[in-house]
Structure formats: structure tokens, C-alpha cells
Motif scaffolding. Structure first.
Motif, mmCIF file in Angstrom:
data_model
loop_
_atom_site.group_PDB
_atom_site.id
_atom_site.type_symbol
_atom_site.label_atom_id
_atom_site.label_comp_id
_atom_site.label_asym_id
_atom_site.label_seq_id
_atom_site.Cartn_x
_atom_site.Cartn_y
_atom_site.Cartn_z
ATOM 1 N N PHE B 69 0.824 -1.211 0.000
ATOM 2 C CA PHE B 69 0.000 0.000 0.000
ATOM 3 C C PHE B 69 0.859 1.263 0.000
ATOM 4 O O PHE B 69 1.911 1.314 0.635
ATOM 5 N N ILE B 70 0.331 2.281 -0.684
ATOM 6 C CA ILE B 70 1.013 3.566 -0.732
ATOM 7 C C ILE B 70 0.018 4.636 -0.285
ATOM 8 O O ILE B 70 -1.070 4.742 -0.845
ATOM 9 N N ALA B 90 -6.241 1.135 -7.760
ATOM 10 C CA ALA B 90 -7.171 0.497 -6.826
ATOM 11 C C ALA B 90 -6.986 1.175 -5.471
ATOM 12 O O ALA B 90 -5.878 1.270 -4.964
ATOM 13 N N VAL B 91 -8.094 1.661 -4.884
ATOM 14 C CA VAL B 91 -8.021 2.476 -3.675
ATOM 15 C C VAL B 91 -8.662 1.758 -2.491
ATOM 16 O O VAL B 91 -9.831 1.361 -2.553
ATOM 17 N N LEU B 118 -5.463 4.447 0.963
ATOM 18 C CA LEU B 118 -4.241 3.766 0.539
ATOM 19 C C LEU B 118 -4.406 3.300 -0.904
ATOM 20 O O LEU B 118 -5.460 2.799 -1.286
ATOM 21 N N ILE B 119 -3.352 3.469 -1.672
ATOM 22 C CA ILE B 119 -3.366 3.026 -3.060
ATOM 23 C C ILE B 119 -2.640 1.683 -3.135
ATOM 24 O O ILE B 119 -1.577 1.519 -2.545
ATOM 25 N N VAL B 120 -3.237 0.712 -3.809
ATOM 26 C CA VAL B 120 -2.505 -0.531 -4.056
ATOM 27 C C VAL B 120 -1.426 -0.199 -5.079
ATOM 28 O O VAL B 120 -1.734 0.331 -6.153
ATOM 29 N N ARG B 121 -0.170 -0.485 -4.753
ATOM 30 C CA ARG B 121 0.937 0.001 -5.581
ATOM 31 C C ARG B 121 0.765 -0.309 -7.063
ATOM 32 O O ARG B 121 0.569 -1.475 -7.419
#
Ligand SMILES: [Zn+2]
Ligand SMILES: [Zn+2]
Lengths: 493, 493
Positions: B69-70, B90-91, B118-121
Motif C-alpha cells: 500500500f502507498i 485500486a483504492v 491507501l493506493i494498491v501500488r
């Protein structure tokens, strides 16, 4: 390296955290609960993976890869499964970002909402069994023996590096069988594979056993496990292997045509170990100076540190070191020559002690003169001077590495033996748990109710009903009701 | 196996999709855009990974692992980077599910909303550079040479197995350097590593080049790439290596103390290849009968199929097969003996053709009598009878596998040569693109504007400015403006 580690005896928990960070194994990331596995830590994990992967393949399994995301409705198909995982799920609800109206920031685009939310896999039974439905038609398609190496996410509130993190790396095996018997045999086989890996490679003695109902995997009929003892007297579950019965086959309608022409639901298993094993490895063997790595999992088994003044001395030592390295590598020993001029030998000694390199060779000008080296063992912190004219160094080191592996195992084995106590009354149970910790071998009446109460009062849980449990008449230490054998209680990670 | 594959000449796209599924390489999953990589497909990917990983380590890189996650704010720190990835993220917005009020379903718990999404990398530059800030203080910490094997997610609207999927597997290297020159050298080195891997292992000739600004990675100053030609005349980008300049170092404030006592931002690179390579491998070599695998990436290089009636014949053939297998394995050849009695030899022949096994040995009762075997080559579909008294079979097969590897490469190389056309006018460009496809080598005025227009009109893009571009005065095929050399245009996957 600026100051020493905290001492285990003073603050075991702080010692562990500091060790993990200072030995360059892992650190916390900016994402709450997610860790960064640093190169040195990852190289140990890679060694673990390689051995486990080999063992899985030798027992007939193949690797595959299934999606990261699980539709919410899939997770819900097996009732106790969703019950077990719903409270710790990362949920994907949108698939796009956009600029905010004022153009100053990036926001989630409300127009990009998913029709059905996706769960970041906490484990993959559901998505895998929905796939198996298409892969399995006949008994000819069975057994299906698949493993996956993957990342999974469980939204833990309190996290600790390696031991409990929101995201972790693991392998999950998922197998399907034509008969109950065969599925149970697979479940037991994989528990045994895990135990063999723990003992032979991690030098970690484990108790093989079965979980009580309370501690069973959500969706399993039976959970087998291996349990290890840490230096602070707490237990650590190092691997689990689940007999799933027909639960997931029924939830996803996976049937097969039998040899006899019938149509039956298949039988399933799943089994996994994770980067938690790194935590077990660290906590089981390390000391106040740093990591102690079993040679079979050490990225570098030997390090050579030159002690020199000036380039001429360094060159002579380097030539000797290269000879030694070539011989060691020919024997399959991994060896690193640290000739950096940016750090002093004393600094390097402390560094490799911290990082748990099993054997350290030091060579100075006097060693060159005398044709000697100094060999230091990480596990015992002992040193010896070796005369190279008298000893075949490569053979000696190979033997020494085996000896270290065995010594580390024996030390952990003896510790565990010492930390396993039979208790026969509730008073004794409480007293031992508080004063000594470790495994308490005690009679239990077999009910969840009693287990819950004991947990509530003492934080101890049943780690397992050992596979080699002896039949023995007794009375539950808590309820006094009759019992046929002892189970292992402990406080656990 | 019930009916033949579609023909490439009739429907290349359908041929590809069917081949991927029937050869058990991959299939679509219940999660839109995400694939399941099946065991056979995954075993090829594992061979790719093993070779690439070895090459990365030989060039001084270590593996590590960074979070899935980013935080949204991290992704936003490098302006052109977020611009490039925001539309396909994807959030994750919530961290818990709960039972609905009516108890009938499981819903996202509105009380468990994350403060920051969080953004899925989609790639890991941001989370990695935020970590590098803590790892890099001094020139002594440089270069930092790290790689990660991971899954990433880019929410693609139109997906195709291996070629374009929402989730895919890849490796991403992320390095930090003290000087611009060193970072550029690393970027070029990794492009060369990719090219060597493609050519030596995948038997896939590639053009090395630099991307035009339009096709550059979001956040890079320069993108190097390797481009391959597929059998339908479309190009496929097989790997990219980015020189990041100081962009991410500035976005995440990563500075180092120089040898001279100054304080400077570090220089970065990143480079990656993905499961897309599987698509390239399949599309470059396979034929209307199925996969054609280069021996160096084939999970099984040789398969032995017994032709027999009754147990006695099978036993005799098995004994002979075991002898052959032992010899082949001793030479490092992977070999499988398919003695299943559930399938006929003819079925097995078709199956191994479909799966691209480079060499097939068939042995029947007459072969036993004559001490012969039948050896069939997958790439040329030719057969020969070999007298085992005349030929050392193991040596012969090792040589034959090398020959197959080379033949497959040469075939692809000749095809690409044939499919690379110099064009010198806009008419010629359009005509060639339509009639023949392939790489069009043409003059270009160097502007994004022209490239955009050409793309709009023809769907062709600049695949790269080849590294070995010759200086040649000419005029842009579209604008007529002066140009100093040719670039490669193509329609691309
Ligand atoms: Zn059913
Ligand atoms: Zn700055």
C-alpha cells in the motif's frame, strides 16, 4: 552500532525490536502496520523460501498464482470463514483518483466506485476454491496439489515486525482430494514438512499437535500446527495445516465424478507459513550481542576480516583470503571478504556479530607469518587460532558449520525441555505460568468454556494437543472434570 | 484437447487467447481483469524469475520487500508520476467488514474508514524513495542497489491474459547513486541485462532503444527499453529501464553528504519486467499446434511416452526409460516420463505439442527389439529414429536442445529482419503499416506533436530511438522537417 542492544533479561520486547532494526532485517514503513523487509532480512527469507519450496515440490506440489483481490460475496460464502476474517479486511472500493476541484490535491474519484467491493486477500481459500470448481470434474483431476507464494493483508491493530504485521509474505498450499482419508494424510504430511524444516534448517525444535476448537482456522474441521518456545518463555505458532473437510467444496460447489460413477464433493486442505518464521528464528536463538543464525539459513556462513596497515599488507592478506574463499566455495560454503577501508576491524567484528554470521575469520600480519588464522564462532563466542599447515581449513569449516547448526538446535531443545512443566493443580498452573512461563502440560476437560476462562484469567491458551499425547487419566486443572491426557498451555505470540 | 486451436492466420488474437487457456498457462479469474496463473504457466515464470534473479545478483543487486500500500499523499509527491498513475489506481478506503443490520449479508463497516486512503501500488517509486530517505545519509551508503519481486495493480479497462492485466507480477529495481553518470550507466546496464535475458533465454531478439518523450515513464527523465516483434507484425515492449534523474530524490528529499563535504540530492533509476514477458514468449514462437518453448525456459525439456500393450511391455519400456532419464538428469536435462494409463499415446503426443515440450521420445515394443527410440522435435515438428547402439543419447539430446534454442532464436530473428522496413514517405508509411505491419524505420522530426498525430491517424507509435541509430540526414515522413536519423514505428501491444 553506536551503542549496544538492550539486554534480553531487562526488556525482551525492546531487545527484539531493536535487534530487528539494527541487524538490518526489517523496519516499520510509512504505511501503518506494514513493514519494509530490508535486504539482509530478505536474504534470510529467500533461503527459507528456497528450502520450503524444494520440500513442497518433492512432495508433489506445484506453484501457481491467484488474484490479490477477493469479491466480497466470495469471502462470505463460507460462513465461519468470513466470521473469522471480516474484522480485519482491507477493502478496495474505488478504482481511480482525480484532481480536486481546486486543482490543489488528488482525491478519490467518486464516479469510480466499484459495484462490488474487493477484499485484499487475508488468505485465498475462497478465490481458489471458486477456481477449483472449473479445474475439477473427475477423479482423474485429483489430487490437485497447489501452492502459492504471496502477500496477504490482515488489518491488525497492534503490530510487531515479522510477528504480526498488516501485510505479510507467506505461502499457502491448497489441495483437493477424492477422499477424506487422503486429505487428512496430506494435512499431516504438511505439518511434518513444516516440522522438518523448522528443526533441520531453523534449528528450532517444535511440538507437533492439533489445535483446540477455539484456536482452529476459520473454515477448517481440524487444524494441525507446530509450536515453538521462545527465550522469554512464550510460545510461537510457527506453521499450521488445516483439514477443511468438504466445507469449501460445499460453499463453492466443487464436485467430482468418482471412479464408481458417483458425484461427490471433494475434500480439502490448506497450510501455510509466513514471514512470522523470521520472528521465530530471531527470538529463538539470538543473544545480547545480536543475531545468531543457524548456518543453513545464514546468507553468509563465513566472513573474512583482514587486519592490516597499508596496501602491501592488505594485498598479501587478500591473496591468502582469495585462496581460502575459493576452497570454501568449492565446498558450497558462502563466504564474504570484507576489505572495506571505511571501517575498522573492531567495528566489523561487532557488525558481523550483530548480523549473526556463524563463523568469522580474522587475518593479520602475524597470521601471515605463522600461517595461521583466527576463527571465531558466533554461537558460543569462542575463538581459536588455526594453523593452516596442520588443518585442511575447508573441511574443518564444513564440519564446524554442521557442529554449530547442531549446537544451536540442542541449546534450543534443552531450553524447551527445561521450559516444559507438568502441572497438576490450578494453583500450580498459575504459579508456574507467572514465575517460569513456558509450556505447561496439564489436564483439560476438552471444553471451549474452560479454555476461554483460563485465557481470560491468565492469558494462557492451549497451544496444542500434542500428536504424541500419552493416554493418562487425570482431572482438568481448572474444572476438575475427568481428562484422558495432557495438553500444552502457554502464553503465546 | 477436444478440437484444434484456431489458426494464427485466421484470428491471431483468438489463437493467442485459446492457446493461453488450453496450454494451461493462465485463465481469467472471477475478479475482473485479474488472472489466475496456472501451474504450468507459473513453472515457466519461475524459470524466468530464476534466471533474471541470478543476473540481478551478479550485477550487485539485492532483493528486499516494500509495502503493498502507498498512502495517497505519497503517490502525489512527484507531480508527473501521480498524473501518470492516478487514473488506474485500486483504492483502499476501509479496513473492516461487518454484518448488515438484517444479518443477511456482510457489508463494509462505515465506522472503519481510513483517515487517508491507501493506493494498491501500481509501481513503488514513492514508497521506496520515502524509505531511502532514511537509508541514505552519506556517499558511503551509495550506490544502493535493490530489487523487489512483487505484485502490482493498474486498473486497466481492457485486459488480456499476461499482456495487460489489472494485477500482474513483476520485479522492480530501484537504485540510488552519487552521480548522474553512474545512474545513467546503471540504467543502460539493466537494459542490457534485459536484452541478454530476452535473447539468450527467451530466444527473443530485441531492439534496444530510448523512448520518445510521449512514451516515457511518468517521473523519469529518460526511459530505455527493449522492443520485440510478434508474429502478427505488432511490437511488444518487453522491458524498461528508467533514468529518474533527481526527481524522486527531490520529491522525497533524499540527500547525501558527498566525499567532498557537500550535500546533494541522489540520482535514481528504476527498471522492470513483468509477467508480460510470458505473453511475448508465447506470441513470438508458438504455432498452430500450440506452444513452442525455448529449451532454456521449458519446465520439461524432454518427455518420454511409452507405447505398449499390457504390463509386461510397459515394464520393459519403463526400465529403459529410467536408464535414459538417469543419464539425462545427470547432464542437467529435465525429463518427464508419462506412464499414465488414463490416456492414449496419440492424446499425449498432442498434449505435449500443445504444451511446447522441446523434445519427445516415443518408445514402443519394436523400439525395444531394435534398441531404438523415436525422437520428435517440437519446433520443426520433425522426427527421427535413433539407434541407441550408435549414438550416446544424452550427449545427442544436450546438443539437440542447444540446436533448438538457436533455431527458435534464428527464426524469430529472421522474421524480425523481414518485418523491419525502411520507409521514406508518408504514403509509404501508411501503406506498409497496413499491408505488412512490423517495424517501420523512418525519419521523424523529434516533436511530440508529430508523434501524436501519427498515432491518431494510424495507431502506430514510436517504439524507440534505437541505441545503434545511424546518423543520417533525412526528412520527417510526416512533417517533412529535417531529421538526423531513423526511429522505429509500429503498432504495439
Ligand atoms: Zn454442492
Ligand atoms: Zn530536497
Amino acid at each position: 552500532m553506536s551503542k549496544g542492544l538492550p539486554k534480553r533479561s531487562e526488556d525482551y520486547s525492546l531487545w527484539y525490536n531493536e535487534l530487528v532494526k539494527r541487524a538490518d532485517l526489517a523496519e516499520n514503513s510509512p504505511v501503518r502496520g506494514c513493514m519494509v523487509i530490508k535486504p539482509y532480512g530478505y536474504s534470510i527469507w529467500e533461503k527459507m523460501q528456497a528450502e520450503l519450496d524444494r520440500m513442497f515440490k518433492e512432495t508433489g506440489h506445484q506453484n501457481a498464482y491467484f488474484p490479490l483481490f477477493i469479491p466480497k460475496s466470495y469471502l462470505s460464502k463460507e460462513a465461519s470463514h468470513v466470521e473469522g476474517f471480516a474484522k480485519e479486511c482491507a477493502v478496495v472500493t474505488h478504482y481511480r483518483l482525480k484532481n480536486s476541484d481546486d486543482g490543489k490535491s488528488v482525491i478519490v474519484d467518486p464516479d469510480a466506485k466499484l459495484e462490488e467491493e474487493l477484499i485484499v486477500r487475508p488468505t485465498s481459500e475462497t478465490v481458489i476454491w471458486s477456481t477449483y470448481k472449473n479445474w475439477i470434474q473427475s477423479y482423474r483431476d485429483l489430487p490437485l496439489l497447489v501452492n502459492q507464494w504471496a502477500n496477504v493483508v490482515r488489518w491488525e491493530m497492534r503490530t510487531r515486525l515479522f510477528l504480526r504485521t498488516a501485510e505479510f509474505l507467506w505461502q499457502e498450499g491448497h489441495t483437493a482430494h477424492a477422499s477424506k482419508q487422503e486429505a487428512i494424510e496430506e494435512t499431516v504430511q504438511m505439518m511434518n514438512v513444516y516440522a522438518k524444516f523448522a528443526e533441520d534448517f531453523m534449528a528450532l525444535p517444535v511440538v507437533k499437535g492439533v489445535k483446540s476448537e477455539n484456536e482452529r482456522f476459520a473454515g477448517a474441521e481440524n487444524t494441525y500446527c507446530i509450536e515453538a518456545m521462545m527465550q522469554d518463555g512464550k510460545a510461537l505458532q510457527a506453521g499450521t495445516s488445516h483439514f477443511l473437510g468438504q466445507n469449501f467444496a460445499k460453499a463453492f460447489d466443487v464436485k467430482f465424478a468418482t471412479k464408481e460413477g458417483g458425484l461427490e464433493h471433494v475434500w480439502g486442505t490448506s497450510w501455510g507459513v509466513s514471514t512470522r518464521l523470521m520472528g521465530a528464528l530471531i527470538m529463538a536463538h539470538s543473544d545480547d550481542n545480536g543475531l545468531v543464525l543457524p548456518p543453513k539459513l545464514a546468507p553468509n556462513q563465513v566472513v573474512i576480516v583482514p587486519i592490516y596497515r597499508g596496501d602491501e599488507e592488505l594485498e598479501k592478506i587478500s591473496n591468502k583470503a582469495k585462496e581460502i574463499m575459493a576452497k570454501l566455495r568449492a565446498k558450497g560454503v558462502t563466504v564474504h571478504f570484507d576489505n572495506r577501508d571505511t571501517h575498522k576491524p573492531g567495528w566489523k567484528f561487532a557488525e558481523y556479530e550483530l548480523k549473526g554470521v556463524p563463523l568469522r575469520i580474522a587475518m593479520g600480519p602475524r597470521d601471515l607469518e605463522n600461517n595461521t588464522i583466527e576463527l571465531a564462532r558466533r554461537d558460543t563466542l569462542t575463538k581459536e587460532t588455526i594453523n593452516l599447515s596442520e588443518i585442511e581449513l575447508d573441511d574443518y569449516i564444513v564440519k564446524k558449520l554442521d557442529e554449530i547448526q547442531e549446537t544451536i538446535y540442542n541449546k534450543a531443545y534443552n531450553f524447551r525441555t527445561e521450559m516444559t512443566t507438568e502441572v497438576n493443580s490450578w494453583d500450580e498452573f498459575q504459579e508456574m505460568l507467572e514465575k517460569k512461563g513456558g509450556f505447561l502440560s496439564a489436564h483439560w476437560d476438552g471444553t471451549s468454556e474452560t479454555e476461554d476462562k483460563i485465557k481470560e484469567l491468565t492469558k494462557a491458551t492451549i497451544r496444542c494437543i500434542p500428536i504424541d499425547q500419552k493416554e493418562e487419566d487425570g482431572n482438568c486443572i481448572f474444572s476438575g472434570k475427568p481428562s484422558k491426557g495432557r495438553v500444552l498451555f502457554a502464553k503465546a505470540y
